[in-house]
Every structure is written in structure tokens, then in C-alpha cells.
Design an enzyme around this catalytic site. Structure first.
Site, PDB file in Angstrom:
ATOM      1  N   ASP A   1      -4.310  -8.754  -4.081  1.00 33.32           N
ATOM      2  CA  ASP A   1      -4.502  -9.803  -3.084  1.00 33.32           C
ATOM      3  C   ASP A   1      -4.753 -11.154  -3.735  1.00 33.32           C
ATOM      4  O   ASP A   1      -4.334 -12.185  -3.204  1.00 33.32           O
ATOM      5  CB  ASP A   1      -5.655  -9.437  -2.144  1.00 33.32           C
ATOM      6  CG  ASP A   1      -5.195  -8.457  -1.086  1.00 33.32           C
ATOM      7  OD1 ASP A   1      -4.117  -8.690  -0.510  1.00 33.32           O
ATOM      8  OD2 ASP A   1      -5.884  -7.457  -0.846  1.00 33.32           O
TER       9      ASP A   1
ATOM     10  N   GLU B   1     -10.793 -11.350  -4.483  1.00 36.74           N
ATOM     11  CA  GLU B   1      -9.360 -11.278  -4.176  1.00 36.74           C
ATOM     12  C   GLU B   1      -8.904 -12.441  -3.310  1.00 36.74           C
ATOM     13  O   GLU B   1      -7.735 -12.531  -2.941  1.00 36.74           O
ATOM     14  CB  GLU B   1      -9.009  -9.929  -3.536  1.00 36.74           C
ATOM     15  CG  GLU B   1      -9.881  -9.511  -2.392  1.00 36.74           C
ATOM     16  CD  GLU B   1      -9.553  -8.113  -1.875  1.00 36.74           C
ATOM     17  OE1 GLU B   1      -8.601  -7.472  -2.351  1.00 36.74           O
ATOM     18  OE2 GLU B   1     -10.268  -7.658  -0.961  1.00 36.74           O
TER      19      GLU B   1
ATOM     20  N   HIS C   1       0.827  -1.208   0.000  1.00 39.22           N
ATOM     21  CA  HIS C   1       0.000   0.000   0.000  1.00 39.22           C
ATOM     22  C   HIS C   1       0.858   1.253   0.000  1.00 39.22           C
ATOM     23  O   HIS C   1       0.423   2.313  -0.445  1.00 39.22           O
ATOM     24  CB  HIS C   1      -1.020  -0.045   1.130  1.00 39.22           C
ATOM     25  CG  HIS C   1      -2.121  -1.002   0.809  1.00 39.22           C
ATOM     26  ND1 HIS C   1      -2.118  -2.308   1.234  1.00 39.22           N
ATOM     27  CD2 HIS C   1      -3.201  -0.866   0.004  1.00 39.22           C
ATOM     28  CE1 HIS C   1      -3.164  -2.916   0.738  1.00 39.22           C
ATOM     29  NE2 HIS C   1      -3.839  -2.075  -0.005  1.00 39.22           N
TER      30      HIS C   1
ATOM     31  N   CYS D   1      -9.474  -3.898 -10.441  1.00 42.71           N
ATOM     32  CA  CYS D   1      -9.066  -2.671  -9.743  1.00 42.71           C
ATOM     33  C   CYS D   1      -7.703  -2.829  -9.076  1.00 42.71           C
ATOM     34  O   CYS D   1      -7.232  -1.918  -8.416  1.00 42.71           O
ATOM     35  CB  CYS D   1     -10.110  -2.226  -8.732  1.00 42.71           C
ATOM     36  SG  CYS D   1     -10.329  -3.383  -7.388  1.00 42.71           S
TER      37      CYS D   1
HETATM   38  C1  PEP Z   1      -6.333  -5.592  -4.494  1.00 45.49           C
HETATM   39  O1  PEP Z   1      -6.125  -6.376  -3.573  1.00 45.49           O
HETATM   40  O2  PEP Z   1      -6.014  -5.822  -5.679  1.00 45.49           O
HETATM   41  C2  PEP Z   1      -6.981  -4.302  -4.227  1.00 45.49           C
HETATM   42  C3  PEP Z   1      -7.347  -3.504  -5.207  1.00 45.49           C
HETATM   43  O3  PEP Z   1      -7.159  -3.937  -2.931  1.00 45.49           O
HETATM   44  P1  PEP Z   1      -5.972  -3.427  -1.974  1.00 45.49           P
HETATM   45  O4  PEP Z   1      -4.766  -3.205  -2.838  1.00 45.49           O
HETATM   46  O5  PEP Z   1      -6.454  -2.190  -1.331  1.00 45.49           O
HETATM   47  O6  PEP Z   1      -5.793  -4.547  -1.026  1.00 45.49           O
HETATM   48 MG    MG Z   2      -7.096  -6.115  -1.679  1.00 49.79          MG
END
Ligand code: PEP
Ligand code: MG
Length: 585
Positions: A466, A442, A200, A509
Site C-alpha cells: 500500500d 502504509e 490480494h 511485511c
Molecule cells: C501492505 O500493504 O504492504 C500489506 C502488507 O498489507 P495488505 O497487502 O494486506 O494490504
Molecule cells: Mg496494506
């Protein structure tokens, strides 16, 4: 390890995770660092350094005393005696005398000198004959890290908040909360020893539009505060003490990249449609309110993923329903008539915890994360659901849930949504009856069950970050296994295919959607929407507009037969390079 030579240009290589070029003075941050960075001090600073050290010793002493008391209470005096040894070492006369001697000789910050002195001491201990003494090395190391931590933890204010000129920040690692707090006027870019492209921290760097490079070995020890630095977020380079030619080269490159980006931005109102007419919705991922302007400028068709956790957990105390409603409504109104998809709180993993847990989780990514947190804090969850429902009265809204692993969680959230709607009706508040409800795919079990889950929700959004982590069992933030993190692993690609085959609108996403090498694969697999960081939108739009869907589909069919991640990546990347070669210059 590279040797530092004053005044010579040096290049340190890492992994590029956020594009762009930053040029400024280097600032080295010790937080989270196993060995403190070295800073030269003036003789007049010796006294204040000692004072800092003394207060860290006092703080460590207090911690050790309270640990000792706790262990004595729980397990008895014998077990607690270990902390007596720690306390003795803390004030060890040999170490303190050595430190007194070294400080004026080295004229460096006291944490760096203390670290060196204790390292030497441990080295001697490792070679003594007595096995008991040898076994004490681990205790000494424990004390060392406590003291170092107490010397740096005093400044929890935003990193580089005190910088008087824009800098390039070098750190061992940055927590997402540290990154979220960075002020782009003061920090032009950052580079870390640890980290990975889908942490993140990296995702936030991209949304802040801040160049970033991670995974630079020996970075902290090799860097010197105050050196001139260039951070190349395209090629993953930190250049220290650049020559005049290098500086000139990067100034020109920066100007050229800005020109090329401007040209792409000018196409922002053109639809994301393939040469043979397949329309893909191109939306933005949003983490912060200040991005609303940027997503408009980039021509996003709404928001495909609003990560609400940065708003909810970034304010100190959790905003109530009313405050959330106002915040969500502002975004919905500013994106109207396009849709905004709110993802409910996804705390845990590498992100901010929802609550400070008494027991640290050994496997936070497999623990109390995402929908699991919300379903165990129902009243708080319902406040968020009601706020999102109320925002839906002001424009087009969707809601989706993170880390769903199966049908039970989906049924639970539907039941809570029904309760929230009833409560709002009772209060006379309006909401959109047709607000779309979706889930993130995910977790591999959810992907496997996509055909069943599709009967209960309106859309899926593939969280490939994920999904990759959980399918290959490779920690997304652990740089030791970063080379194994491959979203084109056939196992991941087949799960994506299975999800899309369930037949409801499916978006991507995760970060994979913004990789122009992989856009052909995603289009070929049949995704309806890509949601990517705002700065990537113009590139992805250009890519889609130069692809032929039929070609992508055939390539994806081949990919589904492939045996390894390299083959799949190459298939997609070849088609990408053939279709829009100019994006690779
Ligand atoms: C993902 O896991 O691809 C996602 C978009 O969520 P995050 O990156 O916030 O875990
Ligand atoms: Mg995620």
C-alpha cells in the site's frame, strides 16, 4: 489477437506472481469476464442451454422492471423511459431469431453465441446514419452485460468445485474471495487476464502455494476448455497443448526445483544473520489457519503479519469474541515461544467488504478501509481487541493496525485498548500487560510523521504494497498501470528510510520483503525484521545469510541519492546476484 489452432503448442505470456509449475487440463471460468469463453456443446444440450438463457432473460427483466420503478419514483416517468428501451431490446425479435438460427449451426454455449450475435448487431448500429439509433448502442451493451451476468451468477459455489481431475484454471479475473475458496487438490494453479503482483488474489495464491500467472492478454478468448496446459509460475507462461518434449522439460524442471527447495528447507534452523553478524528476525505472513504447519516447516520466527480479515470475513457471519479468542490462541500456542503479530481487520479496497454498502465506493482504496472501518464500528472492533488481548495470555503477542494515517487514529486505538483491558480485568480474564502495540506504515502521511508516531507505539511494520500504491498514486490491482507499480521508486524508498530513522523496531511485511532482488536494499536501510509468505522464507533466509550488512548499508546510502526506481533496483539486484548467485539459476 492470437489465432487458436487445434493441437499446436502455444505459449501465452503474462506476469509470474506465484512460483511453481502446474500441469493439467485447462478449465476456463467466465466470472467477471467481459466476453464469455467458448465451449463446444452437443446437440442434446441445446434445450438446456435455451432454458438457461430463458431464466437469465426472466431475471434481467425483473431487475430492469425494479430499476424502472425506482427511477420513476425518484426522478419521474421521462427518466424511467430509458428502461422501456432496455426491456424492448431484451426481447428483441431480430436478436432472438438470429440466436435460434446460430445455436444449432455453431453448437457452442449460448452465452458465447448471444455475445457474438449482439456484438454484430451493435457493429451495424454504430454505422447507421441516424444519431439517435447510434446512441442506443450503449443501452444495448448494458442489457448484454446484464444478461451475461445473470447467466453466470447462478453458480456462486467455489470455482472448480465440480472438477473431477486436477485442473489449471484460466479466468478473466479472480476476486480474493474466489481465490481463498479454491481447493488446491482440484486447482493446481491459475492464470488471469487482469490482476497484478500485489493484488490480494496474488498474495493468496502464494500463501496457498499455488502457481499463478496474471496479465495474459486475450487469455479467455484464446483458451479452450479441456486443452492440456502447463502453467509456469516462474516465467509467467501458460503453455497450451504442450508437446512431449515440453512436458518432459517441465517434469524435469519441477523435480529440480523441488530438490533445490528441499535443500533450502534443510537450513530452516539456521539464524537469519548476515556474514558480519547483523541479525534480522525472519517471520511469516499468514492468511489461513492451514498455513501453521507450513510456517513451522519453513522455520519462521513467529508471525509478522496475521491478516485477520480472511478469518473474520471468510466465515459467513463475524465470529464473536469467544470464537476469535480460541482461533487466535491456537495460533499463539502453536508458534510459542515466538511472537505472533495480529493485524486487526483490514477490510475494503480489493478485499471483502465489511458490510455490503448501499452506495458502491468510487475509490475503494481511498475509502472505507482498514482502521477507518474498525473505528466506525467500535463494539465489533473491541471484540477483536479483547480476543487478541486474551490470546496474549498464552504466548507472545503483538497487535498492529492497518491504514493508519496519523496520530488521531493511534490515540483512538490506545483509548479503546485501555477500555478493553479494563473490561477484561473486570471479568477476571488475564492478558499480557506488555503486549506490543504497533502500526502499519502504509500511508505516506504516516511515514512522514513517523518520528511523532514512534513516541506512541512499540513498532512499525512497513506495508510496502500500500505504501507504494499510495505514494505513486498507482492502483495496486489495476493491470493497466502494473508497470508503474515500483516499490523501488525513490519516493517510496525515502519514506521507508524516514520511517526506519524514527528509531523504533521496524519490519517490512509487504511483498517487497520476499523479493530476493530487494533484500539487500531492505537490510541496508536497517529493517529489523522481514515478514514474508511461508514458501519464500527459506530463500530469504539463504539470501540474508550470504549478505554483508556493511555492503548493504553502503549500497542503500547510494540508493537514497538515486533519481529513479531502475537505478535503485539495479543497485540492490547487483548486490543480490553477487552475494547469492545460486538463487538466480
Ligand atoms: C501492505 O500493504 O504492504 C500489506 C502488507 O498489507 P495488505 O497487502 O494486506 O494490504
Ligand atoms: Mg496494506
Amino acid at each position: 489477437m492470437l489465432n487458436y489452432q487445434e493441437g499446436f503448442e502455444r505459449r501465452l505470456k503474462g506476469m509470474p506472481v506465484s512460483p511453481g509449475i502446474a500441469m493439467g487440463v485447462l478449465r476456463v471460468e467466465a466470472r467477471g469476464c467481459p466476453s464469455p469463453p467458448i465451449r463446444t456443446i452437443l446437440p442434446t444440450e441445446l434445450e438446456s442451454e435455451w432454458a438457461r438463457f430463458e431464466s437469465a432473460l426472466a431475471c434481467t427483466e425483473e431487475e430492469l422492471q425494479s430499476l424502472r420503478a425506482r427511477v420513476e419514483h425518484l426522478s419521474g416517468a421521462q427518466e424511467a423511459a430509458i428502461f422501456d428501451a432496455h426491456l424492448l431490446f431484451l426481447r428483441d425479435r431480430t436478436i432472438l431469431a438470429r440466436l435460434r438460427k446460430e445455436m444449432p449451426a455453431r453448437l457452442q454455449n449460448i452465452d458465447a453465441v448471444y455475445y457474438a450475435v449482439v456484438q454484430n448487431f451493435m457493429e451495424v448500429m454504430r454505422h447507421v446514419d441516424d444519431p439517435y439509433l447510434r446512441s442506443r448502442v450503449a443501452d444495448i451493451e448494458d442489457v448484454l452485460h446484464r444478461v451475461l451476468k445473470n447467466m453466470t451468477s447462478a453458480h456462486r459455489e467455489p470455482l472448480c468445485g465440480d472438477c473431477t481431475e486436477p485442473c489449471v484454471l484460466a479466468a478473466y479475473d479472480l476476486a480474493p474471495s474466489d481465490t481463498a475458496d479454491l481447493d488446491p487438490r482440484k486447482v493446481l494453479g491459475f492464470v488471469t487476464e487482469a490482476g497484478s503482483a500485489v493484488s490480494h488474489t496474488a498474495i493468496l495464491a502464494r500463501s496457498l502455494g499455488m502457481p499463478a500467472v496474471v496479465g495474459v492478454p486475450h487469455l479467455v478468448i484464446d483458451s479452450r476448455v479441456g486443452s492440456q496446459a502447463i502453467l509456469d509460475g516462474y516465467n509467467g507462461l501458460l503453455i497450451l497443448n504442450p508437446t512431449a518434449e515440453t512436458l518432459q522439460h517441465y517434469r524435469e524442471l519441477q523435480a529440480e526445483k523441488e530438490r533445490a527447495y528441499k535443500a533450502l528447507i534443510e537450513m530452516k534452523d539456521l539464524p537469519a544473520v548476515t556474514t558480519d553478524g547483523r541479525r534480522i528476525r525472519l517471520a511469516a505472513n499468514v492468511e489461513f489457519a492451514h498455513e501453521y504447519g507450513a510456517i513451522k516447516r519453513a522455520g519462521a520466527e513467529g508471525v509478522g503479519l496475521y491478516r485477520t480479515e480472511f478469518f473474520l470475513l471468510g466465515c459467513g457471519s463475524l465470529p464473536d469474541e469467544e470464537a476469535q479468542y480460541r482461533h487466535y490462541r491456537d495460533l499463539v500456542e502453536s508458534c510459542a515461544p515466538e511472537e505472533v503479530i495480529f493485524r486487526t481487520l483490514d477490510s475494503g479496497g480489493d478485499k471483502l467488504p465489511f458490510e455490503v454498502l448501499e452506495e458502491k465506493e468510487d475509490n475503494p482504496f481511498l475509502g472505507w478501509r482498514g482502521i477507518r472501518v474498525s473505528l466506525s464500528r467500535v463494539e465489533i472492533f473491541k471484540e477483536q481487541l479483547r480476543a487478541i488481548l486474551r490470546a496474549s495470555a498464552h504466548g507472545k503477542v503483538g497487535v498492529m493496525f492497518p491504514m493508519v494515517s496519523g496520530i488521531t487514529e493511534v490515540k483512538d486505538v490506545h483509548a479503546l485498548l485501555a477500555e478493553c483491558r479494563a473490561e477484561l480485568r473486570e471479568r477476571g480474564l488475564s492478558y499480557d500487560e506488555h503486549m506490543r502495540v504497533g502500526i502499519m506504515i502504509e500511508v505516506p502521511s504516516a511515514a512522514m510523521m513517523a518520528d511523532v508516531l514512534a513516541r506512541h507505539v512499540d513498532f512499525f511494520s512497513l506495508g510496502t504494497n500500500d505504501l507504494t500504491q499510495y505514494t505513486i498514486a498507482v492502483d495496486r490491482v489495476n493491470f493497466r498501470v502494473a508497470n508503474m507499480f515500483r516499490p523501488t521508486h525513490p519516493g517510496v524508498v525515502r519514506l521507508m528510510h524516514h520511517t526506519i530513522a524514527a528509531g523504533i523496531p521496524t519490519a517490512v511485511c509487504g511483498e517487497m520483503g520476499g523479493d530476493i532482488n530487494l533484500v539487500p536494499l531492505l537490510v541496508g536501510l536497517g529493517v529489523a525484521e522481514l515478514s514474508v509468505g511461508a514458501h519464500l522464507l527459506p530463500l530469504v533466509r539463504y539470501a540474508i545469510r550470504h549478505l554483508n550488512y556493511e555492503e548493504c548499508r553502503q549500497m542503500a546510502e547510494l540508493a537514497l541519492q538515486a533519481e529513479d526506481s531502475y537505478t535503485i533496483r539495479n543497485y540492490s539486484s547487483e548486490l543480490a546476484r553477487k552475494s547469492y548467485p545460486d538463487l538466480f539459476n
